[in-house]
Design a protein around this motif. Sequence first.
Motif, PDB file in Angstrom:
ATOM      1  N   VAL A 116       0.855  -1.184   0.000  1.00  0.00           N
ATOM      2  CA  VAL A 116       0.000   0.000   0.000  1.00  0.00           C
ATOM      3  C   VAL A 116       0.893   1.236   0.000  1.00  0.00           C
ATOM      4  O   VAL A 116       1.740   1.401   0.889  1.00  0.00           O
ATOM      5  CB  VAL A 116      -0.933   0.029   1.220  1.00  0.00           C
ATOM      6  N   GLY A 117       0.703   2.092  -0.987  1.00  0.00           N
ATOM      7  CA  GLY A 117       1.458   3.333  -1.094  1.00  0.00           C
ATOM      8  C   GLY A 117       0.610   4.510  -0.653  1.00  0.00           C
ATOM      9  O   GLY A 117      -0.487   4.722  -1.179  1.00  0.00           O
ATOM     10  N   ILE A 118       1.097   5.266   0.307  1.00  0.00           N
ATOM     11  CA  ILE A 118       0.376   6.429   0.833  1.00  0.00           C
ATOM     12  C   ILE A 118       1.056   7.695   0.325  1.00  0.00           C
ATOM     13  O   ILE A 118       2.245   7.918   0.588  1.00  0.00           O
ATOM     14  CB  ILE A 118       0.345   6.407   2.365  1.00  0.00           C
ATOM     15  N   ILE A 119       0.306   8.506  -0.409  1.00  0.00           N
ATOM     16  CA  ILE A 119       0.820   9.772  -0.922  1.00  0.00           C
ATOM     17  C   ILE A 119       0.313  10.875  -0.009  1.00  0.00           C
ATOM     18  O   ILE A 119      -0.862  11.211  -0.003  1.00  0.00           O
ATOM     19  CB  ILE A 119       0.370  10.004  -2.374  1.00  0.00           C
ATOM     20  N   GLY A 120       1.224  11.429   0.783  1.00  0.00           N
ATOM     21  CA  GLY A 120       0.865  12.442   1.771  1.00  0.00           C
ATOM     22  C   GLY A 120       0.799  11.841   3.148  1.00  0.00           C
ATOM     23  O   GLY A 120      -0.160  11.157   3.493  1.00  0.00           O
ATOM     24  N   MET A 121       1.843  12.093   3.967  1.00  0.00           N
ATOM     25  CA  MET A 121       1.901  11.478   5.294  1.00  0.00           C
ATOM     26  C   MET A 121       1.700  12.536   6.375  1.00  0.00           C
ATOM     27  O   MET A 121       2.495  12.698   7.300  1.00  0.00           O
ATOM     28  CB  MET A 121       3.236  10.749   5.469  1.00  0.00           C
ATOM     29  N   GLY A 122       0.576  13.268   6.241  1.00  0.00           N
ATOM     30  CA  GLY A 122       0.156  14.174   7.305  1.00  0.00           C
ATOM     31  C   GLY A 122      -0.681  13.427   8.327  1.00  0.00           C
ATOM     32  O   GLY A 122      -0.541  12.213   8.500  1.00  0.00           O
ATOM     33  N   ARG A 123      -1.598  14.151   8.987  1.00  0.00           N
ATOM     34  CA  ARG A 123      -2.392  13.523  10.040  1.00  0.00           C
ATOM     35  C   ARG A 123      -3.161  12.307   9.518  1.00  0.00           C
ATOM     36  O   ARG A 123      -3.182  11.248  10.143  1.00  0.00           O
ATOM     37  CB  ARG A 123      -3.389  14.529  10.613  1.00  0.00           C
ATOM     38  N   ILE A 124      -3.828  12.496   8.365  1.00  0.00           N
ATOM     39  CA  ILE A 124      -4.684  11.420   7.859  1.00  0.00           C
ATOM     40  C   ILE A 124      -3.850  10.296   7.252  1.00  0.00           C
ATOM     41  O   ILE A 124      -4.168   9.117   7.429  1.00  0.00           O
ATOM     42  CB  ILE A 124      -5.698  11.982   6.837  1.00  0.00           C
TER      43      ILE A 124
END
Length: 329
Positions: free
Chosen positions: A158-166
Amino acid sequence: MNAPSHHSEQATGILYLAIGNTSLYREVETYLPAGTRLITLESGGEAEILAKIADCHIVVAGTIKLSRAMIQAAPALQLVVHQGVGYHDTLDVAALDERGIPIAITPDGTPTTVSEHAIMLMLTACRHTAFADKELRDGRYHVNALRLKSRTLSGSVVGIIGMGRIGKATAARLRGWGVTCLYTDPVPLSPDDEILLNARRVDLDTLLSASDIVSLHVPLTDQTRAMIDAPRLARMKAGSILVNTSRGPVVDESALIDALRIGHLGAAGLDVFEREPFSEGNPLAELPNTVLTPHIAAATRDTFKHKMSGVFNNIARHLEGLPLNNRVL
């Protein structure tokens, strides 16, 4: 409905910039600080907003964009509190900055709810359950037809683009699913957080080519608009899944439709769209390999209560002359 709890014309006017029903407005009113009154919308048309905002001191920003024209029509405006976190595309920040009007956001509850929704879309897209549900209701019982199309979340990359709060909340909730987590973000996680979340930072192209599922968690800015375009969709693995709970225009929707139609992407789970509200005749609705929800990733009764508590606590702080929480301007 426009039935404020405090009827004095001298009370501080708070405009709720979203369309709701009577029950929702009454719920919002229960959070009003003393000496304030709620101003609500009936149609949400521009003329109505321009007329009502003229009498307001504070705007609670929701699903309707607060435009420059609206800001100019509000001579008494003192504060804007966004009921969520995605203010970049829902407020005219430059116009507010010119007036020196502060902006505060309300992250309360959003990471939990949106990350849950993102994982729900992953699972639903993996199992084609939206298609299976519709077919079953129409009398077609596909007991074996999906065996070679459905996939298991466990074991996926699983690739997550954007590792802010959400993004971080999504990674945290994926830890028990047996996935490998990649992420890309201009700001790296601390080494401890990478270990805690079992997440490895890579560049965007590597993430796209290596991931079975790509989940978007970025704000809409000039840099992220159409960041997932035809060339980047082509970089994604054949049969992979795209999940978007951030903002619709982050994805080139026409290119996404093409990638789904030809089968390069196996499925897409979408809570947001290039144009909202979702229009009748949008080709995404005709595709069997899509899961579509109407921008409700953060919309649960539990999160709404958290948000309203955070919104009106900040408004109370402003009225008492205290520093704002989560101020972004």
